[in-house]
Design a protein around this motif. Structure first.
Motif, PDB file in Angstrom:
ATOM      1  N   ILE A  50       0.849  -1.191   0.000  1.00  0.00           N
ATOM      2  CA  ILE A  50       0.000   0.000   0.000  1.00  0.00           C
ATOM      3  C   ILE A  50       0.883   1.237   0.000  1.00  0.00           C
ATOM      4  CG2 ILE A  50      -1.695   1.313   1.310  1.00  0.00           C
ATOM      5  CD1 ILE A  50      -2.852  -1.359   2.195  1.00  0.00           C
ATOM      6  N   MET A  51       0.755   2.017  -1.064  1.00  0.00           N
ATOM      7  CA  MET A  51       1.548   3.244  -1.198  1.00  0.00           C
ATOM      8  C   MET A  51       0.675   4.483  -1.089  1.00  0.00           C
ATOM      9  SD  MET A  51       4.550   2.059  -1.505  1.00  0.00           S
ATOM     10  CE  MET A  51       5.428   3.552  -1.875  1.00  0.00           C
ATOM     11  N   ALA A  52      -0.621   4.362  -1.345  1.00  0.00           N
ATOM     12  CA  ALA A  52      -1.514   5.520  -1.352  1.00  0.00           C
ATOM     13  C   ALA A  52      -2.803   5.181  -0.609  1.00  0.00           C
ATOM     14  CB  ALA A  52      -1.838   5.924  -2.788  1.00  0.00           C
ATOM     15  N   VAL A  53      -3.355   6.206   0.040  1.00  0.00           N
ATOM     16  CA  VAL A  53      -4.618   6.045   0.760  1.00  0.00           C
ATOM     17  C   VAL A  53      -5.496   7.269   0.532  1.00  0.00           C
ATOM     18  CG1 VAL A  53      -3.719   4.545   2.585  1.00  0.00           C
ATOM     19  CG2 VAL A  53      -3.657   7.014   2.888  1.00  0.00           C
ATOM     20  N   ARG A  54      -6.757   7.121   0.869  1.00  0.00           N
ATOM     21  CA  ARG A  54      -7.694   8.244   0.820  1.00  0.00           C
ATOM     22  C   ARG A  54      -7.445   9.086   2.074  1.00  0.00           C
ATOM     23  NH1 ARG A  54     -11.401   8.307  -2.586  1.00  0.00           N
ATOM     24  NH2 ARG A  54     -11.464   6.062  -2.811  1.00  0.00           N
ATOM     25  N   PRO A  55      -7.299  10.391   1.942  1.00  0.00           N
ATOM     26  CA  PRO A  55      -7.004  11.234   3.107  1.00  0.00           C
ATOM     27  C   PRO A  55      -8.187  11.321   4.060  1.00  0.00           C
ATOM     28  CG  PRO A  55      -7.355  12.609   1.179  1.00  0.00           C
ATOM     29  CD  PRO A  55      -7.378  11.184   0.707  1.00  0.00           C
ATOM     30  N   PRO A  56      -7.917  11.634   5.332  1.00  0.00           N
ATOM     31  CA  PRO A  56      -9.007  11.767   6.311  1.00  0.00           C
ATOM     32  C   PRO A  56     -10.038  12.818   5.889  1.00  0.00           C
ATOM     33  CG  PRO A  56      -6.874  11.716   7.413  1.00  0.00           C
ATOM     34  CD  PRO A  56      -6.595  11.801   5.943  1.00  0.00           C
ATOM     35  N   ASP A  57     -11.309  12.518   6.120  1.00  0.00           N
ATOM     36  CA  ASP A  57     -12.406  13.392   5.712  1.00  0.00           C
ATOM     37  C   ASP A  57     -12.529  14.654   6.555  1.00  0.00           C
ATOM     38  OD1 ASP A  57     -13.114  11.611   3.741  1.00  0.00           O
ATOM     39  OD2 ASP A  57     -14.591  10.577   4.975  1.00  0.00           O
ATOM     40  N   ARG A  58     -11.896  14.695   7.716  1.00  0.00           N
ATOM     41  CA  ARG A  58     -12.089  15.856   8.587  1.00  0.00           C
ATOM     42  C   ARG A  58     -11.413  17.119   8.067  1.00  0.00           C
ATOM     43  NH1 ARG A  58      -8.583  13.566  13.575  1.00  0.00           N
ATOM     44  NH2 ARG A  58      -6.580  13.640  12.521  1.00  0.00           N
ATOM     45  N   TYR A  59     -10.580  16.970   7.036  1.00  0.00           N
ATOM     46  CA  TYR A  59      -9.938  18.125   6.392  1.00  0.00           C
ATOM     47  C   TYR A  59     -10.530  18.292   4.995  1.00  0.00           C
ATOM     48  CZ  TYR A  59      -6.499  17.730  10.114  1.00  0.00           C
ATOM     49  OH  TYR A  59      -5.896  17.671  11.346  1.00  0.00           O
ATOM     50  N   PRO A  60     -10.768  19.546   4.585  1.00  0.00           N
ATOM     51  CA  PRO A  60     -11.359  19.769   3.259  1.00  0.00           C
ATOM     52  C   PRO A  60     -10.380  19.464   2.124  1.00  0.00           C
ATOM     53  CG  PRO A  60     -10.865  21.867   4.311  1.00  0.00           C
ATOM     54  CD  PRO A  60     -10.573  20.793   5.321  1.00  0.00           C
ATOM     55  N   GLN A  61     -10.904  19.275   0.941  1.00  0.00           N
ATOM     56  CA  GLN A  61     -10.100  18.967  -0.241  1.00  0.00           C
ATOM     57  C   GLN A  61      -9.025  20.024  -0.486  1.00  0.00           C
ATOM     58  OE1 GLN A  61     -10.188  16.163  -2.125  1.00  0.00           O
ATOM     59  NE2 GLN A  61      -8.390  17.009  -3.135  1.00  0.00           N
ATOM     60  N   GLY A  79      -8.898   9.802  -5.969  1.00  0.00           N
ATOM     61  CA  GLY A  79      -9.040  10.296  -4.599  1.00  0.00           C
ATOM     62  C   GLY A  79      -7.986   9.796  -3.643  1.00  0.00           C
ATOM     63  N   LEU A  80      -6.965   9.122  -4.155  1.00  0.00           N
ATOM     64  CA  LEU A  80      -5.891   8.601  -3.316  1.00  0.00           C
ATOM     65  C   LEU A  80      -4.670   9.515  -3.400  1.00  0.00           C
ATOM     66  CD1 LEU A  80      -6.086   4.828  -4.276  1.00  0.00           C
ATOM     67  CD2 LEU A  80      -7.179   5.969  -2.347  1.00  0.00           C
ATOM     68  N   TYR A  81      -3.927   9.566  -2.298  1.00  0.00           N
ATOM     69  CA  TYR A  81      -2.711  10.375  -2.239  1.00  0.00           C
ATOM     70  C   TYR A  81      -1.598   9.526  -1.652  1.00  0.00           C
ATOM     71  CZ  TYR A  81      -5.597  14.443  -3.139  1.00  0.00           C
ATOM     72  OH  TYR A  81      -6.453  15.347  -3.715  1.00  0.00           O
ATOM     73  N   GLU A  82      -0.367   9.872  -2.000  1.00  0.00           N
ATOM     74  CA  GLU A  82       0.790   9.204  -1.413  1.00  0.00           C
ATOM     75  C   GLU A  82       1.804  10.252  -1.008  1.00  0.00           C
ATOM     76  OE1 GLU A  82       2.667   6.529  -4.154  1.00  0.00           O
ATOM     77  OE2 GLU A  82       2.697   7.995  -5.738  1.00  0.00           O
ATOM     78  N   ILE A  83       2.664   9.885  -0.067  1.00  0.00           N
ATOM     79  CA  ILE A  83       3.696  10.799   0.384  1.00  0.00           C
ATOM     80  C   ILE A  83       4.721  10.929  -0.726  1.00  0.00           C
ATOM     81  CG2 ILE A  83       5.519  11.167   2.087  1.00  0.00           C
ATOM     82  CD1 ILE A  83       3.734   9.685   4.088  1.00  0.00           C
ATOM     83  N   GLN A  84       5.098  12.136  -1.030  1.00  0.00           N
ATOM     84  CA  GLN A  84       5.992  12.415  -2.155  1.00  0.00           C
ATOM     85  C   GLN A  84       7.301  11.648  -2.057  1.00  0.00           C
ATOM     86  OE1 GLN A  84       5.097  14.117  -4.871  1.00  0.00           O
ATOM     87  NE2 GLN A  84       7.027  13.719  -5.819  1.00  0.00           N
ATOM     88  N   GLN A  85       7.933  11.586  -0.899  1.00  0.00           N
ATOM     89  CA  GLN A  85       9.216  10.900  -0.783  1.00  0.00           C
ATOM     90  C   GLN A  85       9.085   9.403  -1.013  1.00  0.00           C
ATOM     91  OE1 GLN A  85      10.030  12.301   3.119  1.00  0.00           O
ATOM     92  NE2 GLN A  85       9.248  10.491   4.118  1.00  0.00           N
ATOM     93  N   ASP A  86       7.946   8.790  -0.637  1.00  0.00           N
ATOM     94  CA  ASP A  86       7.732   7.365  -0.895  1.00  0.00           C
ATOM     95  C   ASP A  86       7.684   7.066  -2.387  1.00  0.00           C
ATOM     96  OD1 ASP A  86       5.559   6.419   1.874  1.00  0.00           O
ATOM     97  OD2 ASP A  86       7.711   6.706   1.749  1.00  0.00           O
ATOM     98  N   SER A  87       7.086   7.976  -3.163  1.00  0.00           N
ATOM     99  CA  SER A  87       6.990   7.728  -4.590  1.00  0.00           C
ATOM    100  C   SER A  87       8.358   7.778  -5.254  1.00  0.00           C
ATOM    101  CB  SER A  87       6.055   8.748  -5.250  1.00  0.00           C
ATOM    102  OG  SER A  87       6.571  10.042  -5.145  1.00  0.00           O
ATOM    103  N   ASN A  88       9.289   8.559  -4.722  1.00  0.00           N
ATOM    104  CA  ASN A  88      10.644   8.618  -5.261  1.00  0.00           C
ATOM    105  C   ASN A  88      11.427   7.344  -4.941  1.00  0.00           C
ATOM    106  OD1 ASN A  88      10.231  11.162  -6.290  1.00  0.00           O
ATOM    107  ND2 ASN A  88      10.999  12.182  -4.471  1.00  0.00           N
ATOM    108  N   LEU A  89      11.182   6.751  -3.768  1.00  0.00           N
ATOM    109  CA  LEU A  89      11.889   5.528  -3.381  1.00  0.00           C
ATOM    110  C   LEU A  89      11.445   4.347  -4.212  1.00  0.00           C
ATOM    111  CD1 LEU A  89      11.774   5.838   0.512  1.00  0.00           C
ATOM    112  CD2 LEU A  89      13.739   6.223  -0.971  1.00  0.00           C
TER     113      LEU A  89
END
Length: 91
Positions: A50-61, A79-89
């Motif tokens: 798992i590299m990407a997840v849906r962000p928590p709903d309590r914060y707006p888009q 609707g999925l996001y991943e941490i930028q440094q993980d995508s480089n690795l």
């Protein structure tokens, strides 16, 4: 419907909290995946798939868009996001 985002939601402290919440969700999702049935002890070499997840709903888009703009996250689509440094690795 009001599409305005309160300015305090875009404050640096709130962006840090949103990033921390995102990292926690990613960590828990990975732990859940690794502990599920079907992954034997022999299969541990596969790593966290798992590299990407849906962000928590309590914060707006707008918060997640701002974190993408700052280079902290990368939009992985659907609707999925991943941490930028993980995508480089991964490459």
């Amino acid at each position: 419907m009001n599409n305005e985002v309160p300015e305090d939601m875009m404050a640096p402290e709130n962006l840090r909290r949103a990033m921390k919440a995102f990292k926690k969700r990613l960590k828990l999702t990975r732990l859940d995946d690794e502990s599920s049935l079907g992954h034997g002890s022999i299969d541990k070499s596969r790593g966290a798939g798992i590299m990407a997840v849906r962000p928590p709903d309590r914060y707006p888009q707008a918060v997640w868009d701002k974190l993408v703009e700052l280079g902290k996250l990368r939009n992985a689509g659907d609707g999925l996001y991943e941490i930028q440094q993980d995508s480089n690795l991964r490459r």
